[in-house]
Structures are given as structure tokens and as C-alpha cells.
Design a protein around this motif. Sequence first.
Motif, mmCIF file in Angstrom:
data_model
loop_
_atom_site.group_PDB
_atom_site.id
_atom_site.type_symbol
_atom_site.label_atom_id
_atom_site.label_comp_id
_atom_site.label_asym_id
_atom_site.label_seq_id
_atom_site.Cartn_x
_atom_site.Cartn_y
_atom_site.Cartn_z
ATOM 1 N N ARG B 296 0.716 -1.226 -0.036
ATOM 2 C CA ARG B 296 0.063 -0.107 -0.034
ATOM 3 C C ARG B 296 0.909 1.361 -0.035
ATOM 4 N N LYS B 297 2.263 1.099 0.114
ATOM 5 C CA LYS B 297 2.980 2.313 -0.054
ATOM 6 C C LYS B 297 3.582 2.542 -1.426
ATOM 7 N N VAL B 298 3.876 1.336 -1.686
ATOM 8 C CA VAL B 298 4.439 1.133 -3.156
ATOM 9 C C VAL B 298 3.110 0.401 -3.679
ATOM 10 N N GLN B 299 2.476 0.963 -4.687
ATOM 11 C CA GLN B 299 1.223 0.396 -5.140
ATOM 12 C C GLN B 299 1.426 -0.800 -6.013
ATOM 13 N N LEU B 300 0.733 -1.567 -6.276
ATOM 14 C CA LEU B 300 0.547 -2.847 -7.047
ATOM 15 C C LEU B 300 -0.322 -2.827 -7.950
ATOM 16 N N ILE B 301 -0.253 -2.734 -9.485
ATOM 17 C CA ILE B 301 -1.236 -2.982 -10.590
ATOM 18 C C ILE B 301 -0.919 -4.177 -11.013
ATOM 19 N N VAL B 302 -2.135 -4.974 -11.144
ATOM 20 C CA VAL B 302 -2.247 -6.243 -11.612
ATOM 21 C C VAL B 302 -2.825 -6.406 -12.979
ATOM 22 N N SER B 303 -2.283 -6.903 -13.989
ATOM 23 C CA SER B 303 -2.934 -7.069 -15.278
ATOM 24 C C SER B 303 -2.893 -8.501 -15.946
ATOM 25 N N GLY B 304 -3.311 -8.929 -16.818
ATOM 26 C CA GLY B 304 -3.182 -10.196 -17.688
ATOM 27 C C GLY B 304 -4.787 -10.883 -17.304
ATOM 28 N N ALA B 320 -3.698 -6.562 -4.642
ATOM 29 C CA ALA B 320 -3.217 -5.554 -5.533
ATOM 30 C C ALA B 320 -4.007 -4.084 -5.267
ATOM 31 N N ASP B 321 -3.503 -3.066 -5.629
ATOM 32 C CA ASP B 321 -4.042 -1.795 -5.523
ATOM 33 C C ASP B 321 -4.972 -1.370 -6.568
ATOM 34 N N ALA B 322 -4.840 -1.772 -7.842
ATOM 35 C CA ALA B 322 -5.634 -1.706 -8.990
ATOM 36 C C ALA B 322 -5.396 -2.527 -9.892
ATOM 37 N N LYS B 406 -17.333 -4.462 2.803
ATOM 38 C CA LYS B 406 -16.229 -3.865 2.806
ATOM 39 C C LYS B 406 -16.407 -2.484 2.181
ATOM 40 N N SER B 407 -16.308 -1.276 2.978
ATOM 41 C CA SER B 407 -16.547 -0.006 2.760
ATOM 42 C C SER B 407 -15.540 0.490 1.777
ATOM 43 N N HIS B 408 -14.532 -0.234 1.370
ATOM 44 C CA HIS B 408 -13.453 0.265 0.424
ATOM 45 C C HIS B 408 -12.991 -0.993 -0.238
ATOM 46 N N VAL B 409 -12.946 -0.795 -1.567
ATOM 47 C CA VAL B 409 -12.590 -2.092 -2.203
ATOM 48 C C VAL B 409 -11.190 -2.506 -1.788
ATOM 49 N N HIS B 410 -10.439 -1.844 -1.390
ATOM 50 C CA HIS B 410 -9.099 -2.265 -0.810
ATOM 51 C C HIS B 410 -9.053 -3.012 0.479
ATOM 52 N N ASN B 411 -10.281 -3.055 0.967
ATOM 53 C CA ASN B 411 -10.474 -3.651 2.213
ATOM 54 C C ASN B 411 -10.971 -5.192 1.967
ATOM 55 N N LEU B 412 -11.059 -5.576 0.902
ATOM 56 C CA LEU B 412 -11.281 -6.902 0.423
ATOM 57 C C LEU B 412 -9.978 -7.605 0.727
ATOM 58 N N GLU B 413 -9.956 -9.083 1.270
ATOM 59 C CA GLU B 413 -8.646 -9.642 1.531
ATOM 60 C C GLU B 413 -8.563 -10.916 1.249
#
Lengths: 240, 445
Positions: B296-304, B320-322, B406-413
Motif C-alpha cells: 500500500r506504500k508502493v502500489q501494485l497494479i495487476v494485469s493479464g 493488488a491496489d488496482a 467492505k466499505s472500500h474495495v481495498h478492504n477486500l482480503e
Amino acid sequence: MPQKKRSPKPASGGRNSVLDLAELSLRQINQLLHDTDAGDFLIKNPRGAHSLACGLNAPLTVTIGGHVGYYCAGMNKLATVTIDGNAGTGVAENMMSGRVHVKGDASQSAGATACGGLLIIDGNASARCGISLRGLDIVVKGSVGHMSAFMAQAGNLVVLGDAGDALGDSIYEADLFVRGTVKSLGADCVEKRMRDKHKAALAKLLKASGLAGEVDIGEFKRYGSARRLYNFHIDNLGSY
Amino acid sequence: MSGDERWIHTPPRWSATFDPHTIAEIHRAAATGIYDIRGFGAKRKLPHFDDLLFLGASISRYPLEGYREKCVTEVMLGTRFAKKPIKLKIPITIAGMSFGSLSAQAKEALGRGASQAGTSTTTGDGGMTEEERRHSQLLVYQVLPSRYGMDPDQLRKADAIEIVVGQGAKPGGGGMLLGQKISKRVAKMRTLPQGIDQRSACRHPDWTGPDDLEIKINELREITDWEKPIYVKVGAARPYYDTALAVKSGADVVVLDGMQGGTAATQDVFIEHCGIPTLAAIRPAVQALQELDMHRKVQLIVSGGIRNGADVAKALALGADAVSIGTAALIALGDNHPRHEAEYRKLGTTAGAYDDWHEGRDPAGITTQNPKLTARLDPVAAGKRLANYLSVLTLECQTIARANGKSHVHNLEPEDLVALTVEAAAMAQVPLAGTTWIPGRGPQD
Ligand SMILES: Cc1cc2nc3c(=O)[nH]c(=O)nc-3n(C[C@H](O)[C@H](O)[C@H](O)COP(=O)(O)O)c2cc1C
């Protein structure tokens, strides 16, 4: 990491300033050079710093009093940068215009991918000099290392000394002029006829590098693309 | 036919090893002597997000009220070092796809669609076109090994910078753009003769290895006065080490592209046989970030292979962050649409299977430079379709997030997920559905 301090204005309002890397951070000096649109600068105590005077975008004159690390004068536009010492990897990489002069030797990838202007190296340049060259003119007064002008697309590489292995491998439309020996030519690079227009271009470059009358153009050979690899052909498979 | 004759031969049986595709490929190779080049991503079946399920809420977890209780989707990228981090309204970005591989109209449409949705789009090999800059609110500028079109003015105009080390479709491979697509404008932007088969380098010309990369990143920061987020994009090969090394080199954002990731033109053998699936790449990358205290400090973007909101939610739940999309964005613009079926047939294919993006004959006007074809793509209408699609992805992702409370998509785990197969359980490190078993972990882990 460099500090993100605001850069102080040079005492003399941007002209004839001395910038001392022993006193100012790299960030401060680069910011100051980015914020100024004209003037002469002397950078003291470079001590091999990386990314010094990179991203210049104005007709400044910058002299660096000593050796520099990687990417000095990287992506230079318009400025004239003189390095009174040796330069590390990627000096003047992706330069667009202006002039960069290394008074000592240059490490690998000098002038990599550069598009315009003139890069002069008084000493030798290491491997991959002028790799992916895109229009810059490079004059090396000594010799160049292996894989120089790899995939060079446009521009000129002039070498007064010798060239290492695989010169001009997979070259596109750049012209290579070598006075000494070439250890080997890379794939699709061949010796080419030196026509009058090439002689004129070479003479102009030598003159611009302060070598007018000092070297005989007749001693150079020209190398360029055989253009056999421009379109994929099964018979050339071994060359790719 | 007498009663017993039909027992002389059993009905024709296809070989699982020499299946019809394999046999056709051997015939093709024998006829031409050259490997198959194509666009799109891996087509074989791979462990993927479909092999995961969300649990949803239950007695011990309560859900959020759909539509009424907020579920935030905003993402900040570049918070580590950049003076001007970028803010996305949705956790989905448009991946780097070059002008050259795509038409100018397609690039403009991607910019328009992304901007309407409040997200970023990305340049690609060959530099930045004026159209895409004008129509993209947030534009990420790629620094690729080839450096075709690389220009410091464009770098300064960009909102973020992405150093491309590799792509999921071809980790270790350079680009290629065949002569049919090297139009006058493309040739000029790349300083190349028109009509040649262009090879792009697979290694950067002025750095090798993580120590150099650190210096390179620093140079780009110095050139742009530390303003812009700097991403490092890697193909999923050794995600744990590559992520750690990108962080060590000073990246603000790591872009991780799994083997299903699309490409404009690559050898089929490369697409199908190099790199690891997206599903398998995320946890090692997140682990590296966590160990370095950088998640979360260095963000991770995943694709594919991201296709729907469930894929987005699953990638986020794994850490992932995005996410980033390429192929799906082109399909949203109109690629592989049945309305072009007659023309796909003439090209020897069918809507849904068209992958000859390298040939420049795309009836949808997306992966071509032929002016007659590119004129068919209306950038405004296509941009709107992309915006609609991005909106659906976001709504779907929010639906799942709310159902999991989850109230933020980043809270998914990861705790919200289970796997349908042992493979997926091992790769995503979540339990096999209905069990507490995570392959590779002891009971005390
Ligand atoms: C037509 C096309 C062109 C691409 N061009 C580039 C490029 O220039 N640079 C790059 O880093 N990736 C490129 N990619 C890969 C995408 O950036 C991205 O990694 C991939 O498409 C993500 O996977 P997906 O297609 O399954 O969404 C390209 C992909 C496609 C489909």
C-alpha cells in the motif's frame, strides 16, 4: 535520496554562476538549471555524481569540473555541456539537441537513443556507443567498444580510432565512419561507398569537433545497413 | 450394413496429445517454415480468477447495504516519492498499448473512455500522440527498451512514467511491428523507414540489472523534478524477486502483468509457454511488498486476463491496489464484434477468435493503420463504450465488496476467498472451498 528542498537562486542571477556539489545537493543544482533559461554555469566537485545536468531544456552553457557518473546531460535539449573529466554510463542518453563534450573517456551506451545535436568524446567510448541512435551525431576521437551503433536508426557515428566487435549490428539508416580497424561487423552491417555527400557530412562533423584539417577524410571507411533484415525473410533466419 | 460391420471400426477419436489445433499447427509450420505470430494473450486454459470464489457475508460477517452504504473505489498511485501522485476514481487503468499497434482513433477512444471513468491510460512503444494526450486526463508515459519516440518534452507532459522491463505475454521478449502497420506517421514517430518489419530491443540500451535501474529511475525523477510517479512494469516471471528489486530500485508503483496479458504481435510459442499465470503471480508480489513494509506504500497494479468486476475484486482481495486492462478494453471499443463477421470470415477467422492484430487488417479499425479501416472507428462512440464497460466493472466490484462487508474495495482480503481447485488454492494461497486446506501450508502457518 536527494532532499526535496527548494533550490536557491544562484547569486549572480543565473549567469556565470559557480555551483558546488560539495555545498548544494544534486537536486538543488538540477532544479536550478531547469528553472533558468540562459547563463553560464560551472559545476564544481561533481565527484562522479549520477544524473548531473540531465533534462536541461534551455540554451545554457554548463561546464562540469571533474568526473561524472551515469546519465550526465541525459535527454539534453539546447544546452552546451562540457565535462572536464570522464563520464559514466549513458552520457547524453536520448539527447535531443545541443552539444555535449566529454574531455576524457566515456563508459557504455554513450549517446544511447539520442535524437539530435552533437556529442564529442575526446577519449575512448566503451561498449554500445550510439546504441539505438536516432539522429545524434557522435564524434569519438579514440576508439569504441563492442556492439557500438547496435540497431542505430539515424545519425552519424565517427570514430577516429578503432571499433570493437559487432559494429552496427542490426543497423537501420545511421552512417558509421571509422578511421582505424573494425574488429568485426554485426549482422546486416556492411562497408559502403564513401560518396561526396558522405565526405561532406564527415568533414562538417570533424570541423564541428575542432578537428578541421587535422585528420584526412580519405582514411575513413563508411559502414551502414545492407537492408537485408528490413523485412523478415526465412532465408535470413541465421542473422536475426 | 449387416448387423456387425459397425463394430469393425470405433468412431473417429481425437488424440488429446495431437489435438486438431496441434495437427493444424504442424501442417502450417511444415508449409511455411516460420513460427506463428499473432496478437491477443494466451488462449490455453490456465488457472485463473474463475477458480476462486468470494464467500460473501454470513452470521459472523455482515454485509453493507447495496447502493446506500458507501463503497469507496478511489486509488492513489505514486505516494512514495512523487510530488504529484495521481488519483484514480476507479481501481482499473488502461494498459500501455502503442500507437502503431493501435490506430490513432483507438488511442483517442481509450483516452476518452478512461477520462470519462476517471482513470488513466498509457502510451506504448513509439511515443505519445497528440490525440491521446489531448483526450486523456491522466496519461502514463512508457519508457521502453526500444525508446522509439522517446522525447523529454513528452515525459514532462505525462502524469506518470512507466519503465517497461517486460510484458506478461512475452517476458524477455522485445516488441515487433510488422511492415504493414509501419505507415508514414508511425515510421516518422519511430525514426524508421516506412514499411519495414520493425524489431524492438528486449533489453534497455543504457541499463542492466537492479543497481542500474535505481540510477535510471533517479535520472527520470531528476529530469521531471521529482513530480511524477514512476512505475516499473514486469512480466510475471519471478514476481517475488522482481517486486522486491523494483521497490529497492525506488519504484512508486509496480505493474505486474501475468502470462494471459495481451500483446499486439508475438510468437504464439512465446505467448503460450513463457511466464506464469496472473493468479500465481499476485501473492508472491504482495508477500515481497509486505516483507519490505511497502504494501500500500508502493502500489501494485495487476494485469493479464482481467474481464469483469469479479476479476477486479479478486485481484484486489489478493493484495493488488488496482488492475489494468488491455484486451478487454479493445473488445469494449468493438474488437471481435459479430457485426464484422463477414469480414472475419474473409480473413479466415470468426468473431471472437480474431487474433491477427499484427497484420493491420482489423475490420473494426482498432489494430490497423489502414485509413479506410481506421475511419470506421468513431473515437467518441468507442470511448463511450469503454466508459460504460469500466463503469460495469466498477459496479460489479463494488457489489462483491459490499456483499463481503467492505466499505472500500481495498478492504477486500484473501480471507474473503476460497478456491475451486487445488491448483488455484496453492497459487492464490486461499483454502480449497469447504476446507481449511491451503496446499503448501502446514496447520500452524
Ligand atoms: C494491442 C496491444 C498492444 C500492446 N502494446 C504494449 C506496449 O506498447 N507496451 C507494453 O508495455 N505493453 C503493451 N501491451 C500489453 C498491455 O500493456 C498489457 O500488459 C496487457 O494487455 C494486459 O493484459 P490483458 O490484455 O489481458 O488485459 C499491449 C497489449 C495489446 C493488446
